[in-house]
Design a protein around this motif. Structure first.
Motif, PDB file in Angstrom:
ATOM      1  N   MET A   3       0.854  -1.169   0.000  1.00  0.00           N
ATOM      2  CA  MET A   3       0.000   0.000   0.000  1.00  0.00           C
ATOM      3  C   MET A   3       0.902   1.234   0.000  1.00  0.00           C
ATOM      4  O   MET A   3       1.822   1.336   0.802  1.00  0.00           O
ATOM      5  CB  MET A   3      -0.889  -0.002   1.249  1.00  0.00           C
ATOM      6  CG  MET A   3      -1.681   1.249   1.411  1.00  0.00           C
ATOM      7  SD  MET A   3      -2.677   1.345   2.929  1.00  0.00           S
ATOM      8  CE  MET A   3      -3.277  -0.280   3.180  1.00  0.00           C
ATOM      9  N   LYS A   4       0.594   2.150  -0.882  1.00  0.00           N
ATOM     10  CA  LYS A   4       1.351   3.399  -0.933  1.00  0.00           C
ATOM     11  C   LYS A   4       0.894   4.310   0.197  1.00  0.00           C
ATOM     12  O   LYS A   4      -0.232   4.204   0.693  1.00  0.00           O
ATOM     13  CB  LYS A   4       1.144   4.083  -2.280  1.00  0.00           C
ATOM     14  CG  LYS A   4       1.731   3.291  -3.425  1.00  0.00           C
ATOM     15  CD  LYS A   4       1.643   4.067  -4.705  1.00  0.00           C
ATOM     16  CE  LYS A   4       2.292   3.240  -5.808  1.00  0.00           C
ATOM     17  NZ  LYS A   4       2.527   4.028  -7.000  1.00  0.00           N
ATOM     18  N   LEU A   5       1.785   5.213   0.604  1.00  0.00           N
ATOM     19  CA  LEU A   5       1.470   6.110   1.715  1.00  0.00           C
ATOM     20  C   LEU A   5       0.285   7.015   1.399  1.00  0.00           C
ATOM     21  O   LEU A   5      -0.525   7.307   2.285  1.00  0.00           O
ATOM     22  CB  LEU A   5       2.688   6.949   2.083  1.00  0.00           C
ATOM     23  CG  LEU A   5       3.823   6.184   2.758  1.00  0.00           C
ATOM     24  CD1 LEU A   5       5.008   7.099   3.008  1.00  0.00           C
ATOM     25  CD2 LEU A   5       3.354   5.561   4.050  1.00  0.00           C
ATOM     26  N   ASP A   6       0.160   7.444   0.151  1.00  0.00           N
ATOM     27  CA  ASP A   6      -0.985   8.289  -0.217  1.00  0.00           C
ATOM     28  C   ASP A   6      -2.298   7.542  -0.019  1.00  0.00           C
ATOM     29  O   ASP A   6      -3.274   8.109   0.469  1.00  0.00           O
ATOM     30  CB  ASP A   6      -0.868   8.757  -1.667  1.00  0.00           C
ATOM     31  CG  ASP A   6       0.227   9.787  -1.863  1.00  0.00           C
ATOM     32  OD1 ASP A   6       0.594  10.464  -0.879  1.00  0.00           O
ATOM     33  OD2 ASP A   6       0.707   9.916  -2.995  1.00  0.00           O
ATOM     34  N   ARG A   7      -2.319   6.279  -0.386  1.00  0.00           N
ATOM     35  CA  ARG A   7      -3.536   5.467  -0.220  1.00  0.00           C
ATOM     36  C   ARG A   7      -3.831   5.253   1.272  1.00  0.00           C
ATOM     37  O   ARG A   7      -4.990   5.345   1.703  1.00  0.00           O
ATOM     38  CB  ARG A   7      -3.384   4.123  -0.934  1.00  0.00           C
ATOM     39  CG  ARG A   7      -4.587   3.228  -0.819  1.00  0.00           C
ATOM     40  CD  ARG A   7      -5.797   3.806  -1.507  1.00  0.00           C
ATOM     41  NE  ARG A   7      -6.905   2.876  -1.408  1.00  0.00           N
ATOM     42  CZ  ARG A   7      -8.164   3.225  -1.287  1.00  0.00           C
ATOM     43  NH1 ARG A   7      -8.499   4.485  -1.325  1.00  0.00           N
ATOM     44  NH2 ARG A   7      -9.099   2.323  -1.171  1.00  0.00           N
TER      45      ARG A   7
END
Length: 67
Positions: free
Chosen positions: A1-5
């Motif tokens: 999971m990306k930090l933005d998500r």
């Protein structure tokens, strides 16, 4: 999971204030910790004021969340 998500998912949980939402945030932070490390978790906690809203402090270990 990306930090933005992860940030988006936590922001959705912040719209509510139940214990279930706190647990959901803890599980999101556990995933962030696993993929990006403790520094990323601490950054999200500070950025989104999770200590004030859910009592989640920087430096907390979320590796056992959801288990």
């Amino acid at each position: 999971m990306k930090l933005d998500r992860a940030r988006e998912l936590v922001q959705v949980q912040l719209q509510f204030t139940s214990g279930y939402n706190r647990n959901a945030v803890r599980m999101i932070l556990a995933e962030v910790q696993k993929l990006h490390g403790q520094g990323a978790v601490d950054q999200l906690i500070r950025e989104l004021d999770l200590q004030q809203k859910f009592g989640l402090a920087p430096g907390s270990d979320f590796s056992r969340a959801g288990r």
